[in-house]
Write a protein that holds these residues in place. Structure first.
Motif, PDB file in Angstrom:
ATOM      1  N   ASN A 165       0.535  -1.148   0.019  1.00 23.67           N
ATOM      2  CA  ASN A 165       0.131   0.280   0.172  1.00 23.67           C
ATOM      3  C   ASN A 165       0.737   1.527  -0.340  1.00 23.67           C
ATOM      4  O   ASN A 165       0.664   1.902  -0.484  1.00 23.67           O
ATOM      5  N   ASP A 166       2.038   1.026   0.756  1.00 16.78           N
ATOM      6  CA  ASP A 166       2.642   1.943   0.951  1.00 16.78           C
ATOM      7  C   ASP A 166       3.366   2.539  -0.732  1.00 16.78           C
ATOM      8  O   ASP A 166       2.839   4.127  -1.151  1.00 16.78           O
ATOM      9  N   PHE A 167       3.634   1.642  -1.469  1.00 19.01           N
ATOM     10  CA  PHE A 167       4.148   1.514  -2.117  1.00 19.01           C
ATOM     11  C   PHE A 167       3.266   1.944  -3.284  1.00 19.01           C
ATOM     12  O   PHE A 167       4.088   2.898  -4.148  1.00 19.01           O
ATOM     13  N   LEU A 168       2.462   1.634  -3.581  1.00 18.53           N
ATOM     14  CA  LEU A 168       1.627   1.610  -4.549  1.00 18.53           C
ATOM     15  C   LEU A 168       0.824   3.278  -4.576  1.00 18.53           C
ATOM     16  O   LEU A 168       0.932   3.786  -5.271  1.00 18.53           O
ATOM     17  N   THR A 169       0.461   3.191  -3.115  1.00 16.27           N
ATOM     18  CA  THR A 169       0.432   4.952  -2.714  1.00 16.27           C
ATOM     19  C   THR A 169       0.894   6.519  -3.396  1.00 16.27           C
ATOM     20  O   THR A 169       0.820   6.951  -4.511  1.00 16.27           O
ATOM     21  N   GLY A 170       2.879   5.784  -3.193  1.00 15.54           N
ATOM     22  CA  GLY A 170       3.310   6.577  -3.736  1.00 15.54           C
ATOM     23  C   GLY A 170       3.348   7.186  -5.638  1.00 15.54           C
ATOM     24  O   GLY A 170       4.179   7.321  -6.454  1.00 15.54           O
ATOM     25  N   LEU A 171       3.498   5.327  -5.558  1.00 13.99           N
ATOM     26  CA  LEU A 171       3.912   5.069  -7.264  1.00 13.99           C
ATOM     27  C   LEU A 171       2.699   5.687  -8.415  1.00 13.99           C
ATOM     28  O   LEU A 171       2.390   6.221  -8.936  1.00 13.99           O
ATOM     29  N   PHE A 172       1.530   5.467  -7.481  1.00 12.33           N
ATOM     30  CA  PHE A 172       0.572   6.501  -8.614  1.00 12.33           C
ATOM     31  C   PHE A 172      -0.252   7.883  -8.335  1.00 12.33           C
ATOM     32  O   PHE A 172      -0.491   8.726  -9.215  1.00 12.33           O
ATOM     33  N   LEU A 173       0.243   8.047  -7.253  1.00  9.72           N
ATOM     34  CA  LEU A 173       0.296   9.722  -6.096  1.00  9.72           C
ATOM     35  C   LEU A 173       1.356  10.428  -7.679  1.00  9.72           C
ATOM     36  O   LEU A 173       1.159  11.335  -8.181  1.00  9.72           O
ATOM     37  N   GLY A 174       2.186   9.143  -7.583  1.00 13.19           N
ATOM     38  CA  GLY A 174       3.208  10.512  -8.423  1.00 13.19           C
ATOM     39  C   GLY A 174       3.342  11.045  -9.976  1.00 13.19           C
ATOM     40  O   GLY A 174       4.300  11.844 -10.668  1.00 13.19           O
ATOM     41  N   VAL A 175       1.732   9.970 -10.710  1.00  9.49           N
ATOM     42  CA  VAL A 175       1.616   9.981 -12.143  1.00  9.49           C
ATOM     43  C   VAL A 175       0.235  10.720 -11.661  1.00  9.49           C
ATOM     44  O   VAL A 175      -0.666  10.068 -12.624  1.00  9.49           O
ATOM     45  N   GLY A 176      -0.694  11.551 -10.836  1.00  7.42           N
ATOM     46  CA  GLY A 176      -1.863  11.532 -10.493  1.00  7.42           C
ATOM     47  C   GLY A 176      -2.990  11.033 -10.066  1.00  7.42           C
ATOM     48  O   GLY A 176      -4.313  11.140 -10.893  1.00  7.42           O
ATOM     49  N   ILE A 177      -2.812   9.725  -9.662  1.00  5.80           N
ATOM     50  CA  ILE A 177      -4.048   8.836  -9.724  1.00  5.80           C
ATOM     51  C   ILE A 177      -3.916   8.767  -8.391  1.00  5.80           C
ATOM     52  O   ILE A 177      -2.519   8.519  -7.160  1.00  5.80           O
ATOM     53  N   LYS A 178      -5.034   8.647  -7.158  1.00  9.73           N
ATOM     54  CA  LYS A 178      -4.991   8.232  -6.282  1.00  9.73           C
ATOM     55  C   LYS A 178      -5.586   6.610  -6.306  1.00  9.73           C
ATOM     56  O   LYS A 178      -6.264   5.844  -6.901  1.00  9.73           O
ATOM     57  N   LEU A 179      -4.717   6.083  -5.311  1.00  7.84           N
ATOM     58  CA  LEU A 179      -4.851   4.604  -5.159  1.00  7.84           C
ATOM     59  C   LEU A 179      -6.904   4.589  -3.841  1.00  7.84           C
ATOM     60  O   LEU A 179      -5.845   4.480  -3.175  1.00  7.84           O
ATOM     61  N   VAL A 180      -7.434   4.630  -4.261  1.00  9.18           N
ATOM     62  CA  VAL A 180      -8.782   4.127  -3.414  1.00  9.18           C
ATOM     63  C   VAL A 180      -8.721   2.787  -2.584  1.00  9.18           C
ATOM     64  O   VAL A 180      -8.086   2.942  -1.324  1.00  9.18           O
ATOM     65  N   ASP A 181      -8.183   2.145  -3.050  1.00  7.51           N
ATOM     66  CA  ASP A 181      -7.875   0.233  -2.855  1.00  7.51           C
ATOM     67  C   ASP A 181      -7.829  -0.741  -3.398  1.00  7.51           C
ATOM     68  O   ASP A 181      -7.401  -0.664  -4.703  1.00  7.51           O
ATOM     69  N   PHE A 182      -7.145  -0.967  -3.342  1.00 12.31           N
ATOM     70  CA  PHE A 182      -6.754  -2.656  -3.746  1.00 12.31           C
ATOM     71  C   PHE A 182      -6.925  -3.896  -3.414  1.00 12.31           C
ATOM     72  O   PHE A 182      -7.149  -4.408  -2.048  1.00 12.31           O
ATOM     73  N   LYS A 183      -6.808  -4.976  -4.050  1.00 14.48           N
ATOM     74  CA  LYS A 183      -6.821  -6.674  -3.301  1.00 14.48           C
ATOM     75  C   LYS A 183      -5.147  -7.056  -3.696  1.00 14.48           C
ATOM     76  O   LYS A 183      -4.794  -7.012  -4.961  1.00 14.48           O
ATOM     77  N   ILE A 184      -5.195  -8.271  -3.132  1.00 14.22           N
ATOM     78  CA  ILE A 184      -4.257  -8.468  -3.883  1.00 14.22           C
ATOM     79  C   ILE A 184      -4.000 -10.144  -2.702  1.00 14.22           C
ATOM     80  O   ILE A 184      -4.781 -10.405  -1.945  1.00 14.22           O
ATOM     81  N   GLU A 185      -3.121 -11.403  -3.445  1.00 14.35           N
ATOM     82  CA  GLU A 185      -3.744 -12.429  -2.541  1.00 14.35           C
ATOM     83  C   GLU A 185      -1.833 -13.046  -2.725  1.00 14.35           C
ATOM     84  O   GLU A 185      -0.740 -12.337  -3.111  1.00 14.35           O
TER      85      GLU A 185
END
Length: 254
Positions: free
Chosen positions: A159-179
């Protein structure tokens, strides 16, 4: 690559036996499903986009020390992955209220949550993937206390990584699913991230407009799903924009 024996077929992917013991080939289909597959369609190019996006994210996670099953991409639709013993849980991390959380708790969609919330769902299509607690997980021996601790730590790091990755390209990470799944290195067991991370498994909103760039486009008939996924790929630098050479994407800052 010659076609190999099929091991498993899901709604969005097919697993084939790999070229070496302990490996699979994961093939990304163009199928799109929603509402327990009661709504379905074939979206041309979706599998190619998800393969490239998941490769980009899984490879980056491997680089920063978050273990995944991803080894390398083989072609436009296939990637080589490690064979793992899948833990029968979907792990959902939520940053902003949306989807089932809004319905269950009566929280307006789009309201930021006070902290990331991690939820567990039992993987069973016939039961519609019911939400479960840690007590259920322990009681039915789906995972141990240590496994749960490891899964939670992995989920929050992702979550920490994806939040920064997407915010850096103008996208909000609302939620996500992993297995997740288990691998063994000698007598030592590790929990690693499996399956995929793509717009199929994330809610992604444009940071300025709130425009949806994920599978909700298909669920809610909001436009062309392939266009939404292409936009995500372009912002991540995976695909060229207007003929410009693809960028390498956001850099990890140590």
């Amino acid at each position: 690559m010659a076609r190999r024996r099929m091991v498993y077929e899901g709604k969005a992917k097919i697993l084939y036996e790999g070229p070496e013991p302990g490996t699979f080939i994961q093939y990304f289909k163009d199928d799109a499903t929603a509402f327990d597959a009661t709504k379905r369609d074939v979206i041309e190019g979706k599998g190619v986009l998800n393969n490239r996006i998941s490769e980009h994210i899984m490879g980056a996670l491997n680089t920063i020390g978050v273990p995944t099953h991803f080894i390398r991409r083989l072609n436009m639709r296939e990637q080589l992955i490690r064979q793992v013993e899948i833990i029968p849980l979907e792990i959902v991390v939520r940053n902003i209220a949306a989807g089932s959380l809004s319905k269950r708790l009566g929280i307006d969609e789009g309201e930021p949550l006070p902290r990331p919330i991690v939820e567990f769902f039992y993987k069973d299509d016939a039961l519609h993937d019911p939400m479960v607690t840690e007590e259920h997980i322990i009681a039915f021996n789906w995972a141990s206390h240590q496994d749960i601790d490891d899964i939670l730590a992995l989920a929050l790091r992702v979550n920490d990584f994806l939040t920064g990755l997407f915010l850096g390209v103008g996208i909000k990470l609302v939620d996500f699913k992993i297995e997740t799944g288990r691998i063994w290195e000698g007598d030592f067991q590790r929990i690693i991230v499996a399956d995929e991370i793509s717009p199929d498994s994330c809610r992604l909103w444009d940071a300025e407009t709130g425009r949806k760039l994920d599978k909700d486009v298909f669920r809610r008939d909001l436009g062309n799903l392939a266009d939404a996924y292409t936009e995500v790929a372009k912002r991540l630098g995976i695909m060229p924009q207007n003929g410009v050479k693809p960028r390498s994407g956001p850099k990890l800052v140590h």
